[in-house]
Enzyme design. Structure first.
Site, PDB file in Angstrom:
ATOM      1  N   GLY A 165      36.471 -23.838 -55.479  1.00 23.19           N
ATOM      2  CA  GLY A 165      36.318 -24.450 -54.163  1.00 23.19           C
ATOM      3  C   GLY A 165      36.953 -25.815 -53.954  1.00 23.19           C
ATOM      4  CD  GLU A 288      39.308 -18.585 -58.821  1.00 21.48           C
ATOM      5  OE1 GLU A 288      38.734 -19.182 -59.736  1.00 21.48           O
ATOM      6  OE2 GLU A 288      39.740 -19.149 -57.797  1.00 21.48           O
ATOM      7  NE  ARG A 292      33.017 -19.883 -66.571  1.00 21.68           N
ATOM      8  CZ  ARG A 292      33.729 -19.858 -65.446  1.00 21.68           C
ATOM      9  NH1 ARG A 292      35.033 -20.110 -65.471  1.00 21.68           N
ATOM     10  NH2 ARG A 292      33.143 -19.571 -64.290  1.00 21.68           N
TER      11      ARG A 292
HETATM   12  C1  MV4 Z   1      38.834 -17.057 -50.399  1.00 23.65           C
HETATM   13  C2  MV4 Z   1      37.935 -16.761 -49.354  1.00 23.65           C
HETATM   14  C3  MV4 Z   1      38.415 -15.995 -48.302  1.00 23.65           C
HETATM   15  N1  MV4 Z   1      39.693 -15.590 -48.286  1.00 23.65           N
HETATM   16  N2  MV4 Z   1      40.094 -16.609 -50.336  1.00 23.65           N
HETATM   17  C4  MV4 Z   1      35.885 -19.905 -52.882  1.00 23.65           C
HETATM   18  C5  MV4 Z   1      36.015 -20.464 -54.251  1.00 23.65           C
HETATM   19  C6  MV4 Z   1      37.299 -19.960 -54.814  1.00 23.65           C
HETATM   20  N3  MV4 Z   1      37.048 -19.274 -56.039  1.00 23.65           N
HETATM   21  C7  MV4 Z   1      37.855 -19.050 -53.779  1.00 23.65           C
HETATM   22  N4  MV4 Z   1      36.950 -19.025 -52.667  1.00 23.65           N
HETATM   23  C8  MV4 Z   1      37.213 -18.269 -51.547  1.00 23.65           C
HETATM   24  N5  MV4 Z   1      38.473 -17.772 -51.457  1.00 23.65           N
HETATM   25  C9  MV4 Z   1      40.500 -15.906 -49.300  1.00 23.65           C
HETATM   26  N6  MV4 Z   1      41.776 -15.504 -49.260  1.00 23.65           N
HETATM   27  C10 MV4 Z   1      36.637 -17.241 -49.439  1.00 23.65           C
HETATM   28  C11 MV4 Z   1      36.275 -18.019 -50.525  1.00 23.65           C
HETATM   29  C12 MV4 Z   1      34.912 -18.471 -50.536  1.00 23.65           C
HETATM   30  C13 MV4 Z   1      33.990 -17.940 -51.422  1.00 23.65           C
HETATM   31  C14 MV4 Z   1      34.325 -16.998 -52.377  1.00 23.65           C
HETATM   32  C15 MV4 Z   1      33.394 -16.478 -53.246  1.00 23.65           C
HETATM   33  C16 MV4 Z   1      32.068 -16.894 -53.158  1.00 23.65           C
HETATM   34  C17 MV4 Z   1      31.714 -17.821 -52.232  1.00 23.65           C
HETATM   35  C18 MV4 Z   1      32.647 -18.360 -51.356  1.00 23.65           C
HETATM   36  C19 MV4 Z   1      32.268 -19.303 -50.410  1.00 23.65           C
HETATM   37  C20 MV4 Z   1      33.176 -19.818 -49.542  1.00 23.65           C
HETATM   38  C21 MV4 Z   1      34.505 -19.410 -49.622  1.00 23.65           C
END
Ligand code: MV4
Length: 448
Positions: A165, A288, A292
């Site tokens: 994030g 991603e 770990r």
């Molecule tokens: C995103 C997404 C929506 N669309 N990518 C949040 C942390 C990072 N690992 C990637 N994240 C996100 N990527 C796209 N293309 C929404 C999030 C996201 C999110 C993802 C998983 C769990 C909670 C989240 C909370 C807000 C945004």
């Protein structure tokens, strides 16, 4: 063969690793900071070495001090746990150079996956579904603006070295793009010392579904099903469960195959996690890969019956996987609640201090992974997670009932915790129905 293993970590995960080693007949070396003199992990290990002052930068993040402790104690392997140095390619490389087995993938693999842009490209080339987005690093806003138009709004701008994030902004239209890009890039530059960005189409209202995989050094890769980690706030997971209510058997099979393909494409060895976003319509995308052992690994352990930490150590010892994909069966339902020393009524402000009274639940289908004990003083320097409460039932309904009962029993006095907050969540109609996405807790906070 690993005979003596150093745990480069603290807290409940250090205790978890020590227990696995003890069962396997492996000697353990704990490292601890001056703030962790009274910690459980330092007391439970066969040997304990103080590696410096409380702040992580001077102890648990200090590679030279940890390596010195490994040399001094004659450890032949290091388990990094999670956080700290667990996904640091330089540390894995240092272990290699010093002839010490790093319990995890090798440095080059870690670095390829640590860069989210190169990870994306690796997966796309292997035919793992990725979110529509850039296949090149984006360094300036003008270039990014053109890319965004091609991808289609809304878009999300992410730091190549990010994850979790930080250095991330959404733009809903071309007017918003410039500021969003510059803000995300500045944050990335501050946090990671690198302003390389990539852009993806923004997926609305998805679930966060991650697949556990195990890969040995002979090219065998299996998946152990999924964890639904949609219940989170500010990118901090709060509750995780397995299996996910959103997956049919056939979707699980397809996502599992994609996860195995992803691990193979990355030449991955050890335990790893492939994160996906899952849309309501069943479309899923690689997000991603985490290199770990994860906080939420116990839910997978419970539904599969597989000890993930032992498997990590076996794989690092050069043993081949004994489990075949067809042997993996998901049995019943497991849920984990993270218990943090923090005050939900004061913006979740961390609350270190001394535990004056403690009662933890037990009984059939209840597991508590923790390092706290009555009289223990939680130091102010580290993550606020102090315990994980994991339950297992024959189905989701039974697991939820068990979690409600178990949370209701917890007594932790002397500090503020999120136990009541967790109790409220698991008693919500929406949570109980299992019908939620990553917006669940943000929604809650707007309501109240
Ligand atoms: C995103 C997404 C929506 N669309 N990518 C949040 C942390 C990072 N690992 C990637 N994240 C996100 N990527 C796209 N293309 C929404 C999030 C996201 C999110 C993802 C998983 C769990 C909670 C989240 C909370 C807000 C945004």
């Amino acid at each position: 063969m690993i005979q003596k293993l150093l745990i480069a970590n603290r807290g409940e995960i250090a205790v978890r690793i020590i227990r696995a080693c003890r069962e396997m007949g492996i000697e353990t070396v704990a490292v601890y900071s001056e703030a962790d003199k009274e910690s459980l992990h330092a007391q439970l290990a066969d040997e304990a070495i103080c590696i410096g002052p409380g702040p992580s930068s001077e102890s648990y993040l200090n590679m030279e001090r940890i390596m010195s402790a490994a040399m001094l104690s004659g450890a032949d392997a290091i388990h990094p746990g999670f956080g700290f140095l667990s996904e640091n390619g330089k540390f894995a490389a240092l272990c290699e150079k010093c002839g010490i087995t790093f319990v995890g993938p090798d440095a080059a693999v870690m670095e390829n996956l640590g860069n989210k842009q190169t990870a994306r490209n690796t997966m796309a080339s292997a035919g793992v579904p990725v979110i529509p987005g850039t296949d090149h690093p984006v360094l300036d806003a003008e270039r990014g603006r053109a890319d965004a138009l091609e991808i289609g709004y809304p878009v999300i701008i992410k730091a190549a070295l990010g994850g979790g994030g930080k250095g991330m902004r959404t733009a809903w239209n071309p007017q918003e793009f410039h500021l969003a890009f510059l803000t995300a890039q500045k944050e990335a530059q501050m946090a990671f010392g690198d302003g390389t960005m990539y852009i993806e189409h923004y997926v609305e209202h998805p679930r966060h579904i991650e697949f556990q995989i195990l890969a040995d050094s002979f090219g065998n890769v299996i998946h152990l099903g999924e964890r639904d980690c949609s219940i989170q706030r500010n990118h901090q997971k709060m509750i995780e469960e397995s299996p996910s209510k959103a997956l049919s058997d056939s979707l699980r099979e397809r996502m599992g195959e994609a996860a195995v393909k992803a691990a193979k494409a990355a030449h991955y060895v050890n335990a790893g996690t492939i994160e996906f976003l899952l849309e309501k319509n069943g479309h899923f995308y690689f997000m991603e890969m985490n290199t770990r052992i994860q906080v939420e690994h116990p839910v997978t352990e419970w539904v599969t019956g597989i000890d993930l930490v032992k498997e990590q150590i076996r794989i690092a010892s050069g043993e081949s996987l004994e489990i075949k994909q067809e042997d993996v069966k998901l049995l019943g339902h497991a849920i984990e609640c993270r218990i943090n020393a923090e005050n939900p009524k004061k913006h979740f402000r961390p609350c270190p201090g001394t535990i004056t009274e403690l009662h933890l639940p037990g009984g059939k289908g209840i597991r508590v992974d923790t390092d706290i004990y009555p009289g223990y003083t939680i130091p102010p320097y580290y993550d606020s997670m102090i315990a994980k409460l994991i339950v297992h039932g024959k189905n989701r309904e039974e697991a939820v009932a068990k979690m409600q009962s178990a949370l209701g029993e917890v007594i932790i006095e002397g500090i503020d915790t999120n136990v009541d907050y967790q109790f409220e969540i698991v008693n919500e109609a929406r949570y109980k129905s299992g019908d939620f996405d990553i917006g669940f807790l943000e929604m809650q906070e707007r309501d109240s």
